[in-house]
Design an enzyme around this catalytic site. Structure first.
Site, PDB file in Angstrom:
ATOM      1  N   ARG A 167       0.810  -1.224   0.000  1.00 34.00           N
ATOM      2  CA  ARG A 167       0.000   0.000   0.000  1.00 34.00           C
ATOM      3  C   ARG A 167       0.846   1.277   0.000  1.00 34.00           C
ATOM      4  O   ARG A 167       1.876   1.363   0.670  1.00 34.00           O
ATOM      5  CB  ARG A 167      -0.931   0.025   1.213  1.00 34.00           C
ATOM      6  CG  ARG A 167      -2.040  -0.999   1.190  1.00 34.00           C
ATOM      7  CD  ARG A 167      -3.008  -0.774   2.317  1.00 34.00           C
ATOM      8  NE  ARG A 167      -3.680   0.521   2.191  1.00 34.00           N
ATOM      9  CZ  ARG A 167      -4.427   1.067   3.168  1.00 34.00           C
ATOM     10  NH1 ARG A 167      -4.545   0.460   4.335  1.00 34.00           N
ATOM     11  NH2 ARG A 167      -5.011   2.220   2.968  1.00 34.00           N
ATOM     12  N   TYR A 169      -0.017   5.753  -0.111  1.00 39.32           N
ATOM     13  CA  TYR A 169      -1.054   6.777  -0.098  1.00 39.32           C
ATOM     14  C   TYR A 169      -1.182   7.391  -1.483  1.00 39.32           C
ATOM     15  O   TYR A 169      -0.234   7.973  -2.012  1.00 39.32           O
ATOM     16  CB  TYR A 169      -0.727   7.859   0.934  1.00 39.32           C
ATOM     17  CG  TYR A 169      -0.900   7.384   2.359  1.00 39.32           C
ATOM     18  CD1 TYR A 169      -2.161   7.199   2.903  1.00 39.32           C
ATOM     19  CD2 TYR A 169       0.214   7.097   3.147  1.00 39.32           C
ATOM     20  CE1 TYR A 169      -2.321   6.763   4.207  1.00 39.32           C
ATOM     21  CE2 TYR A 169       0.060   6.653   4.449  1.00 39.32           C
ATOM     22  CZ  TYR A 169      -1.203   6.489   4.975  1.00 39.32           C
ATOM     23  OH  TYR A 169      -1.363   6.039   6.265  1.00 39.32           O
TER      24      TYR A 169
END
Length: 332
Positions: A167, A169
């Site tokens: 992941r 942002y």
């Protein structure tokens, strides 16, 4: 060294800088070898006076006519080392990376005198001077979502994975250093009066607002100045606002009013970032308690202490049930 007469090697100096969170550039090593007249990095030839002479040369201002850059570089490095050594227990903690940083196996492990420790359970929340220990997970100006792995033994730092993908942002790079306070826990069984939602089952999040980028896995002494009551997926997700004690602005920032005075617009920008960042993934905006208004140091400190007490209960209950994901015992 146990006395000023003992010798160090170039390798020793490199290790000291790495342990203190200020690693030397590899480009510095050849110059160090030449300066100390060492054939290899392991030669024990460096006296204290020689080291100080080299240090002065490293920060020579000849390439900086007005002296600002070299003086600032020296001053900032000294303040980092000073802050790092303030608490002798914290000074003994080191970290080491394992695996390829671009893989799901990448981990940052923590050690005390070469013995593994948990950054969540073994690093103390507070220091003798009343400051708090901030563990940086995500350095400012980056976007990889590193976090303390609460479900793994010894709780190393890892990059979060969703649907098999590491992941990041998508809204953009972090505006701030992001991490957590050790020995805290947001209890999912506790409904917050301020938000009406339960805790998110993680250590409490911290936003460090200083000017310096902090490395992933670094531990920095900070003061608490405020808090944002974010609600994420109907869970309370407190965001403590703090500033490193070695930051230039720290002597003037003690509360939210000081933060607004010395960093105008910071709290508004932080709140907007936290509100909007998930919309880049096609999700809705996050909500906030307190009518969306950040709260000051008194409220923030109370929240931190409440999550510390929740952590104490978690440790007591989990130890009794044999479910604590930590090997060994606390040594701090």
């Amino acid at each position: 060294c146990t006395s000023s007469r003992e010798m160090l090697s170039v390798s020793d100096i490199k290790k000291v800088h790495s342990l203190l969170g200020e690693p030397l550039d590899e480009s510095d090593v050849p110059a160090m070898l030449e300066f100390f007249k060492a054939s290899v990095e392991s030669d024990l030839v460096v006296t204290f006076d020689m080291f100080m002479s080299w240090w002065s040369q490293l920060h020579d201002s000849s390439a900086d006519p007005d002296g600002y850059y070299s003086q600032e570089r020296y001053r900032q490095r000294f303040k980092v080392l000073q802050s790092r050594l303030k608490d002798p227990n914290i000074a003994r903690i080191s970290s080491a990376a394992e695996g390829d940083e671009t893989s799901r196996r990448f981990r940052i492990h923590f050690f005390l005198d070469d013995q593994p420790l948990s950054p969540w359970h073994d690093v103390p929340l507070k220091n003798s001077d009343g400051s708090y220990n901030f563990i940086c997970e995500i350095p400012k100006w980056t976007r990889k979502k590193f976090e303390i792995a609460t479900g793994e033994a010894m709780n190393p730092i890892k990059q979060d994975v969703k649907n098999g993908v590491l992941r990041e942002y998508k809204w953009g790079d972090m505006l701030f250093n992001y991490g957590a306070f050790p020995q805290t826990w947001e209890d999912p069984k506790e409904i917050s009066e301020e938000t009406g939602c339960p805790g998110d089952n993680d250590p409490i999040d911290v936003i460090e607002l200083g000017t310096r980028q902090r490395p992933t896995g670094s531990i920095t002494r900070v003061k608490v100045v405020g808090v944002i009551a974010m609600i994420d997926s109907e869970e309370t997700d407190w965001k403590i606002l703090a500033i490193a004690l070695d930051d230039d602005r720290a002597p003037n920032i003690h509360d939210l009013a000081d933060l607004d005075a010395h960093m105008p617009g910071a709290t508004a920008a932080l709140t907007h970032w936290l509100r909007m960042y998930k919309t880049a993934e096609g999700k809705g905006e996050n909500r906030f308690g307190f009518g969306g208004k950040p709260q000051g140091a008194a409220v923030a400190t109370r929240i931190v202490e409440e999550t510390h007490e929740a952590w104490r209960r978690l440790v007591a209950e989990s130890s009794g049930a044999g479910s604590m994901k930590r090997v060994g015992s606390s040594t701090l």
